[in-house]
Design a protein around this motif. Structure first.
Motif, short mmCIF file in Angstrom:
data_model
loop_
_atom_site.label_atom_id
_atom_site.label_comp_id
_atom_site.label_asym_id
_atom_site.label_seq_id
_atom_site.Cartn_x
_atom_site.Cartn_y
_atom_site.Cartn_z
N HIS A 23 0.83 -1.21 0.00
CA HIS A 23 0.00 0.00 0.00
C HIS A 23 0.86 1.26 0.00
O HIS A 23 0.55 2.24 -0.70
N SER A 24 1.99 1.24 0.75
CA SER A 24 2.84 2.43 0.86
C SER A 24 3.81 2.58 -0.30
O SER A 24 4.41 3.64 -0.49
N GLY A 25 4.00 1.52 -1.04
CA GLY A 25 4.96 1.54 -2.13
C GLY A 25 6.36 1.11 -1.73
O GLY A 25 7.29 1.14 -2.56
N ALA A 26 6.53 0.65 -0.49
CA ALA A 26 7.85 0.26 0.00
C ALA A 26 8.16 -1.22 -0.20
O ALA A 26 9.27 -1.67 0.07
N ALA A 27 7.20 -1.98 -0.69
CA ALA A 27 7.37 -3.43 -0.76
C ALA A 27 8.53 -3.85 -1.64
O ALA A 27 9.16 -4.88 -1.39
N ARG A 28 8.85 -3.05 -2.65
CA ARG A 28 9.90 -3.43 -3.60
C ARG A 28 11.25 -2.81 -3.27
O ARG A 28 12.19 -2.94 -4.06
N LYS A 29 11.36 -2.15 -2.14
CA LYS A 29 12.67 -1.62 -1.75
C LYS A 29 13.63 -2.76 -1.46
O LYS A 29 13.31 -3.72 -0.75
N ARG A 30 14.85 -2.65 -1.99
CA ARG A 30 15.86 -3.67 -1.73
C ARG A 30 16.23 -3.67 -0.26
O ARG A 30 16.37 -2.62 0.38
N CYS A 31 16.38 -4.87 0.30
CA CYS A 31 16.65 -5.03 1.73
C CYS A 31 17.63 -6.16 1.98
O CYS A 31 17.82 -7.04 1.12
N VAL A 32 18.24 -6.12 3.14
CA VAL A 32 19.07 -7.22 3.62
C VAL A 32 18.57 -7.62 5.00
O VAL A 32 18.49 -6.78 5.91
N PHE A 33 18.20 -8.89 5.15
CA PHE A 33 17.80 -9.45 6.44
C PHE A 33 18.92 -10.38 6.92
O PHE A 33 19.54 -11.08 6.13
N GLU A 34 19.12 -10.39 8.21
CA GLU A 34 20.22 -11.18 8.77
C GLU A 34 19.70 -12.00 9.96
O GLU A 34 18.95 -11.50 10.79
N THR A 35 20.10 -13.27 9.99
CA THR A 35 19.76 -14.15 11.11
C THR A 35 21.00 -14.35 11.98
O THR A 35 22.06 -14.69 11.48
N PHE A 36 20.83 -14.12 13.29
CA PHE A 36 21.95 -14.26 14.22
C PHE A 36 21.39 -14.46 15.63
O PHE A 36 20.19 -14.27 15.87
N ALA A 37 22.25 -14.86 16.53
CA ALA A 37 21.91 -14.95 17.95
C ALA A 37 22.76 -13.93 18.70
O ALA A 37 23.97 -13.87 18.49
N ARG A 38 22.12 -13.13 19.54
CA ARG A 38 22.88 -12.11 20.27
C ARG A 38 23.79 -12.73 21.32
O ARG A 38 24.79 -12.15 21.71
N ARG A 39 23.42 -13.90 21.76
CA ARG A 39 24.24 -14.58 22.78
C ARG A 39 24.03 -16.08 22.65
O ARG A 39 23.03 -16.54 22.08
N LEU A 40 24.96 -16.83 23.18
CA LEU A 40 24.80 -18.28 23.28
C LEU A 40 24.03 -18.59 24.56
O LEU A 40 24.03 -17.79 25.50
N PRO A 41 23.38 -19.75 24.64
CA PRO A 41 22.75 -20.14 25.90
C PRO A 41 23.75 -20.10 27.05
O PRO A 41 24.95 -20.34 26.85
N ASP A 42 23.26 -19.82 28.21
CA ASP A 42 24.12 -19.64 29.38
C ASP A 42 25.10 -20.80 29.55
O ASP A 42 24.71 -21.96 29.60
N GLY A 43 26.39 -20.45 29.59
CA GLY A 43 27.43 -21.44 29.83
C GLY A 43 27.95 -22.14 28.60
O GLY A 43 28.98 -22.82 28.67
N ARG A 44 27.28 -21.97 27.46
CA ARG A 44 27.74 -22.65 26.25
C ARG A 44 28.94 -21.93 25.66
O ARG A 44 29.02 -20.70 25.68
N ARG A 45 29.87 -22.70 25.12
CA ARG A 45 31.10 -22.12 24.56
C ARG A 45 31.01 -21.93 23.04
O ARG A 45 31.78 -21.16 22.47
#
Length: 436
Positions: A23-45
C-alpha cells in the motif's frame, strides 16, 4: 518428491506487513535481512548451525496455492492486492549463510537474505522456526558427542517431542556426531542410520525374562542387544549370556547408578566369557551424565529427552532482523534496532573465522563492506545458498557434508570450547565496525 506448501507456516504479521508495504509503495525496496543470535545459551562455549538443508527445501515449497489463498481470503486476513501478490510469490532474491554443521558465536550472521522487502520479510518465521529448533538440538548434541569421545551415541528421543520435531531432531543430532537414531522416518527421509531392539514391555509380555530373551534372540540373532534391568540386573546378565551365548552383541542398562552397574556388569560379562559383549547405557542422559561415565566400561550411549529438548535450551534464540535497506536515492544504507539489550548492527556483513599459524580458531571477525585482504589464516564463513531465487548451494547443506563439516569446525576450536563448565564463548566476536 511432491512436498506440501510451507507458506502458512508463518505468523500473520508477516503478511500484514506485506499488505501495508504494498500500500505504501515500499514493498519493492531492496533489503538485507540477517539471522543471528545475540548470545549463546548460558554457559555454552559455541553453537552448531543446523537446519539449513531443511530450510532450503522449505523455501522452495513456500508457495501460496488455492487452499492457502482461500484460507487467507475467507478469513479476511489480507486484502485482494496482497492475495494477488502472494498468488505469484516465488522467492526472487539471494541467500548466503554459514554452511550447515559450522560452529557459530554471538552475532555470527548465519543466514543473510537479500531481496526486496516483501519477498524477504515473509520468510522470517519459517527461517527462525527451522534454524532455532535444529540448531538448539545440534548444539546440545555436539556437547554430548564431545563428552562421549569415540564411543557412539544413539538418538532415541522420538517419544519425548512432537512427531515432526523428532524427525528434525534426529537429523540435527546426526550432523553433530550422533551415530544413529531410533526414528524410522528420519532414516527414510534423510538417510540417518537407524537401530533398535526391545523395551521393558517385551520382557513383561513373556512369562519370565528367559522366555523374552529366547524369543528376541531367535528372531534377531545373538548379536542383538538385550535389556537386562527389568528385574534383577545380575540375574538378567547371567540369563542373557546363557540364552545368547558368549557372542551376545550387547546388554542395555536403563536405570540405577550407571557407573557402578556398568563396572559390575563388565566384570560379570568377562567372568562368563562374554568379553566382546558391549554395554549400552540409557536413562535420561545428557552431556554431564555422559562425561561422568567416561571412566566406566561403557561402549555406547542412548540419549532421548535431553537431546530433543536442547539439553535445557530448546531454542538457539536466533532473530531475523532488517540490517540494510534501499533509501529514496537508491542507495543501500545500514539500519539497526537499538532497543535496550536487543541491539543489532546495521549493514550487510562479511564474516571471517580467524585462525592462528597452527590452524586453531582465535576469533569471529565481522565487518561491513569488502572483507580485508588477507591473512592466510582467515576463513570466509559465508557461502552462497540461493541465487536469483534458485537453490545453488545444496552441497553446503547435505547431511553427510554437514556431519563432516561439524567435525572439522569443532576440531579447529580452542580447547576451552569443549569444557562443560560455565564460561564465555570460546571465540570473541570482533566487529570491525560499530560494536553493539
Amino acid at each position: 518428491m511432491n512436498r506440501p506448501s510451507t507458506a502458512l507456516l508463518t505468523d500473520q504479521y508477516e503478511l500484514t506487513m506485506v499488505q501495508a508495504a504494498l500500500h505504501s509503495g515500499a514493498a519493492r525496496k531492496r533489503c538485507v535481512f540477517e539471522t543471528f543470535a545475540r548470545r549463546l545459551p548460558d554457559g555454552r562455549r559455541y553453537g552448531v548451525l543446523a537446519g539449513t538443508g531443511r530450510l532450503l527445501d522449505a523455501i522452495e515449497d513456500f508457495r501460496f496455492g488455492d487452499a492457502q489463498l482461500r484460507h487467507l481470503r475467507d478469513g479476511g486476513i489480507v486484502d485482494k492486492a496482497t492475495l494477488d501478490f502472494l498468488a505469484e510469490y516465488r522467492f526472487e532474491g539471494d541467500i548466503w549463510g554459514y554452511a550447515e554443521g559450522e560452529s557459530y558465536f554471538p552475532y555470527s550472521p548465519v543466514l543473510v537474505v537479500e531481496s526486496d522487502f516483501a519477498h524477504g520479510v515473509v520468510l522470517e518465521t519459517l527461517v527462525l522456526s527451522i534454524l532455532n529448533h535444529d540448531t538448539a538440538i545440534a548444539s546440545a548434541a555436539s556437547r554430548m558427542t564431545a563428552a562421549a569421545g569415540t564411543r557412539p551415541v544413539i538418538e532415541m528421543g522420538g517419544r519425548r517431542t512432537h512427531e515432526e520435531s523428532a524427525v528434525a531432531a534426529a537429523r540435527a543430532a546426526h550432523i553433530a556426531g550422533f551415530a544413529s537414531t531410533s526414528n524410522l522416518e528420519a532414516g527414510r527421509r534423510y538417510g540417518v542410520p537407524t537401530g533398535g531392539t526391545a523395551a521393558h514391555s517385551f520382557t513383561l509380555l513373556h512369562g519370565n525374562e528367559r522366555e523374552a530373551f529366547e524369543a528376541q534372540v531367535a528372531s534377531l540373532g545373538a548379536d542383538t542387544t538385550l535389556l537386562v534391568d527389568t528385574y534383577d540386573v545380575t540375574e538378567g546378565v547371567r540369563t542373557a549370556v546363557e540364552v545368547a551365548g558368549t557372542g551376545l552383541g550387547a546388554v542395555r542398562l536403563d536405570s540405577g547408578d550407571l557407573v557402578v552397574q556398568a563396572r559390575e556388569v563388565r566384570e560379570q560379562l568377562d567372568s562368563l566369557g562374554a568379553t566382546e559383549t558391549g554395554i549400552v547405557v540409557t536413562s535420561d542422559l545428557d552431556e554431564y551424565a555422559i562425561a561422568a561415565l567416561a571412566a566406566a566400561p561403557v561402549d555406547s550411549y542412548g540419549v532421548g529427552t535431553r537431546v530433543v529438548t536442547g539439553s535445557g535450551h530448546p531454542t538457539a534464540s536466533m532473530v531475523y532482523k532488517l540490517v540494510a535497506r534501499e533509501d529514496d536515492q537508491g542507495r543501500m544504507i545500514g539500519v539497526a534496532k537499538q532497543s535496550k539489550d536487543k541491539q543489532s548492527v546495521g549493514g550487510r556483513k562479511y564474516a571471517l573465522r580467524r585462525r592462528n599459524a597452527h590452524g586453531v580458531a582465535e576469533s569471529e571477525v565481522l565487518g561491513i563492506g569488502e572483507a580485508p585482504a588477507g591473512d592466510a589464516g582467515d576463513r570466509d564463513m559465508l557461502v552462497r545458498l540461493v541465487a536469483d531465487g534458485e537453490v545453488v548451494g545444496r552441497e553446503h547443506a547435505t547431511l553427510e557434508a554437514a556431519r563432516e563439516r561439524h567435525e572439522a569446525s569443532v576440531a579447529e576450536l580452542p580447547r576451552s570450547a569443549h569444557q562443560l563448565s560455565q564460561g564465555r564463548p570460546a571465540l570473541e566476536t570482533i566487529f570491525l565496525t560499530e560494536t553493539p
